[in-house]
Every structure is written in structure tokens, then in C-alpha cells.
Design an enzyme around this catalytic site. Structure first.
Site, short mmCIF file in Angstrom:
data_model
loop_
_atom_site.label_atom_id
_atom_site.label_comp_id
_atom_site.label_asym_id
_atom_site.label_seq_id
_atom_site.Cartn_x
_atom_site.Cartn_y
_atom_site.Cartn_z
N LYS A 25 -3.79 -9.58 -6.14
CA LYS A 25 -5.06 -9.82 -5.43
C LYS A 25 -6.16 -8.90 -5.97
CE LYS A 25 -5.91 -7.90 -1.35
NZ LYS A 25 -6.61 -7.59 -0.09
N LYS A 76 -10.77 -4.02 -3.54
CA LYS A 76 -11.86 -3.06 -3.76
C LYS A 76 -11.35 -1.68 -4.15
CE LYS A 76 -13.16 -3.49 0.87
NZ LYS A 76 -11.95 -3.47 1.71
N LYS A 89 0.83 -1.22 0.00
CA LYS A 89 0.00 0.00 0.00
C LYS A 89 0.86 1.26 0.00
CE LYS A 89 -4.50 -1.49 1.45
NZ LYS A 89 -5.62 -1.42 2.37
#
Ligand code: AQP
Length: 335
Positions: free
Chosen positions: A197, A200, A115
Site C-alpha cells: 500500500k 504516508k 506496523k
């Protein structure tokens, strides 16, 4: 234990529209625990702000996530469903546990590395200490099991290390939880980059199937899914795109990889992709219908939020008081 039942905790961030990864890896499995465990399922809005959120969207998605929990079969009479920021003990214990977590441990978290590279302009301290707040979420309820996708396993392992460290210093305080990773949907991959992965917050909407996508959109996204130059539907090394589609098909139909290979023997990728889209859309249709009803009743959702927050606060405060006492914090004097 609560009323002789072991305890289960899990959460989902309202950081975007929920995906079939969230559904197959986590939410769909939550109700499997409702009979045997006392379950706490939280909408972890405080985690979501580790990445910038548009306030109105965060608010909307917090209601939606709670409604989706119920639409996916979680009965609020059997499960404690609530919003993390409604129970201040999460943040309070989170701060305390920060003082029992090592910088080096957090530096090894792969989600932080991922991230922080995706949000290089906002590598804030919250993104770094997110797993500590997650440990607080879990440990507050003396949790035995944490149903989750495989991507969160490393965070649950860190939570166990923090609990063991605290227990060693202050004697038995926290139950040490176990991650419960469902084998079938443990990691659903992006349709556009099947080595990554499905998330969302992916910027490419075609990489992701949302739980609330309509049937045409779902089928279109599967038809565009990246595959390979082979033509044969089989589960094999190096066929990441097809492996992912077969996994999704298997999750929705309960069929094994061998059964799927036999079913699509002699058929091309096009037929297979359409079939994956159809089973996915058909499985999600009842969830979507129930979701629409629940979301239309805002007062009903708010009543559930309040009830869940009251129940969760009761148990959370018990653990927090125990921790504060062990640390030597002076309670607020009475009278
Ligand atoms: N692709 C996935 N496959 C299987 N399980 C998944 N989960 C998430 N993505 C997949 C599981 O869903 C639960 C809720 O996840 P989360 O909202 O707490 O955060 P996350 O793991 O970071 O999920 P996302 O979708 O990737 O969110 P963003 O994009 O905001 O970071 C967890 O149990 C997770 O394992």
C-alpha cells in the site's frame, strides 16, 4: 440521527505528509456525503503517536491536515472539522471500549502485524489498541457510515463487533456503522513496491506521491515507478505496477481500464507514465492553491478548530454520558 440526517464519520492521521492514497481512498470522497449526512471529519492526532512523532512536525501537520480537508472541498459550515485531542471524550470512550475488546481480536488486525514489524523497536500498547480508539471515534457520534480506504475495513468491522457486544450487554447504545469503500481509489499502491500500500510514513519518498508535491516532482516520481518487462499498457494479473498506474489514471480521469488500454495502444510505458503524472498534477493544482491560502491564515484555521471541537464535543458528550450511566459510573454530584 442529527436533525433527521444520518451520520458520517471519518478521520486521517497527521502522521506524515498526505498521499494520493489518502486523497483518492478517503478525503476526495468525503464531500460526497456532506449533503445527505451530518458529517464529522477528524484529524486523528492521538492515533499518530502510536508511532514516534517529532512534536513540531506533528503540530505542523495537524494544521495542514485540517487545511487540506477544506482545500479538498469540505465546507466547515456543512461539516464538523476538528482535531481528536480537542475532544477528550474520544480517549475516555476508548478506555471503556478497551474493556469490551478481546486480546485475540486485536491480535488478528493486519495493520498491527504490519506496523509492529516495521517499528519493531516500539511495539507499544497503543499500537495494539489503536483499533479500539478508532471504534470510540466512530461510535461516539452514533455513526451510520465510515468512508474509508479498504485498508481500514478490518478496523471498521471490529468496531461493529464491539458495538454489537456492548449493545447486547447494555441494550441499544451505539449505532452499528457500515464501512463505505469507494471502488475506484480503494487501495493505491506504492510506486516502488506495487504489492504494498502507498503510505504516508513510507521511508522512500519516491514510493509515494504527496498531495502537495509540485508538478515536476509528481511527473518524475511517476516516470520512476516500478513496472514490468512487458511494453503494453493493459490491466492484467501479475502487472501490479501498471495496474496501479492505470487505477490512478482512472481515478483522475474517470476513464475505464478498456478506455485507457485503447488510449495507450501502441504507445510505450514512458508516454503512459508521463500522462499519469500530468493528470495527477493537474487535478491536485487547485487543491494546492487553496491549501496555500488556508494555511497562510493561521487564525482562521484555529477558529475552525475551535468551532469544530465545540460542535463535536456536544455530540460526543451525549453518547459518553449514556455509556457511563449504563456502566454504573456515578456522575459528578451537583452543587
Ligand atoms: N494507499 C491507500 N489507498 C487508498 N486509501 C488509503 N488510505 C490510506 N492509504 C491509502 C485511506 O486514507 C485514510 C486515512 O488513513 P490514515 O491516516 O488514518 O491511516 P492509514 O490508513 O494508516 O494511512 P497511511 O497513509 O498508510 O498512514 P501511516 O503511514 O501513518 O500508517 C483512511 O481512510 C485510509 O483507508
Amino acid at each position: 440521527m442529527i436533525n433527521d440526517q444520518k451520520i458520517c464519520f471519518s478521520g486521517v492521521q497527521p502522521s506524515g505528509n498526505l498521499t494520493i492514497g489518502n486523497y483518492l481512498g478517503a478525503i476526495r470522497n468525503f464531500s460526497n456525503y456532506s449533503d445527505a449526512y451530518k458529517c464529522f471529519y477528524c484529524v486523528v492526532d492521538q492515533h499518530a503517536i502510536t508511532v514516534r512523532q517529532v512534536p513540531a512536525e506533528l503540530r505542523r501537520r495537524t494544521y495542514e491536515t485540517l487545511a487540506l480537508y477544506m482545500a479538498c472541498g469540505l465546507d466547515p459550515e456543512k461539516n464538523t472539522l476538528y482535531v481528536q485531542s480537542h475532544v477528550p471524550a474520544h480517549a475516555e470512550l476508548g478506555w471503556i471500549l478497551n474493556c469490551f475488546t478481546m486480546f485475540g481480536e486485536l491480535s488478528r488486525m493486519t495493520q498491527f502485524k504490519d506496523k509492529s514489524s516495521r517499528h519493531a523497536d516500539n511495539v507499544n500498547a497503543g499500537l495494539f489498541t489503536y483499533p479500539v480508539l478508532m471504534a470510540a471515534d466512530i461510535l461516539l457520534y452514533q455513526t451510520d457510515v465510515v468512508p474509508t480506504g479498504v485498508d481500514q475495513k478490518q478496523h471498521v468491522e471490529l468496531c461493529r463487533d464491539i458495538a454489537e457486544r456492548f449493545n447486547q450487554i447494555y441494550s441499544g447504545t451505539f449505532t452499528v456503522p457500515e464501512p463505505m469503500i469507494s471502488q475506484s481509489g480503494k487501495k493505491i499502491m506504492s510506486l516502488a513496491e506495487p504489492t504494498k500500500k502507498m503510505s504516508k510514513s513510507d521511508e522512500n519518498p519516491n514510493a509515494v506521491v504527496y498531495i502537495l508535491d509540485d508538478k515536476d516532482t509528481i511527473i518524475r516520481k511517476f516516470r520512476r515507478a516500478v513496472t514490468d518487462s512487458d511494453t503494453c499498457v493493459r490491466f492484467a494479473e501479475g502487472k501490479d505496477g501498471i495496474n496501479n498506474l492505470m487505477t490512478i489514471y482512472s481515478c483522475f480521469t474517470g476513464k475505464t481500464m478498456e478506455e485507457i488500454e485503447r488510449e495507450f495502444d501502441g504507445k510505450g510505458y514512458g508516454d503512459f507514465k508521463t500522462a499519469v503524472g500530468e493528470v495527477c498534477a493537474d487535478a491536485l493544482a487547485p487543491v494546492q492553491a487553496r491549501f496555500a491560502q488556508l494555511l497562510a491564515d493561521k487564525a482562521g484555521l484555529e477558529a475552525q478548530m475551535k468551532k469544530g471541537a465545540d460542535e463535536a464535543s456536544y455530540y460526543a458528550r451525549k453518547t459518553l454520558s449514556k455509556v457511563q450511566k449504563k456502566l454504573g459510573f456515578v456522575p459528578v454530584p451537583r452543587g
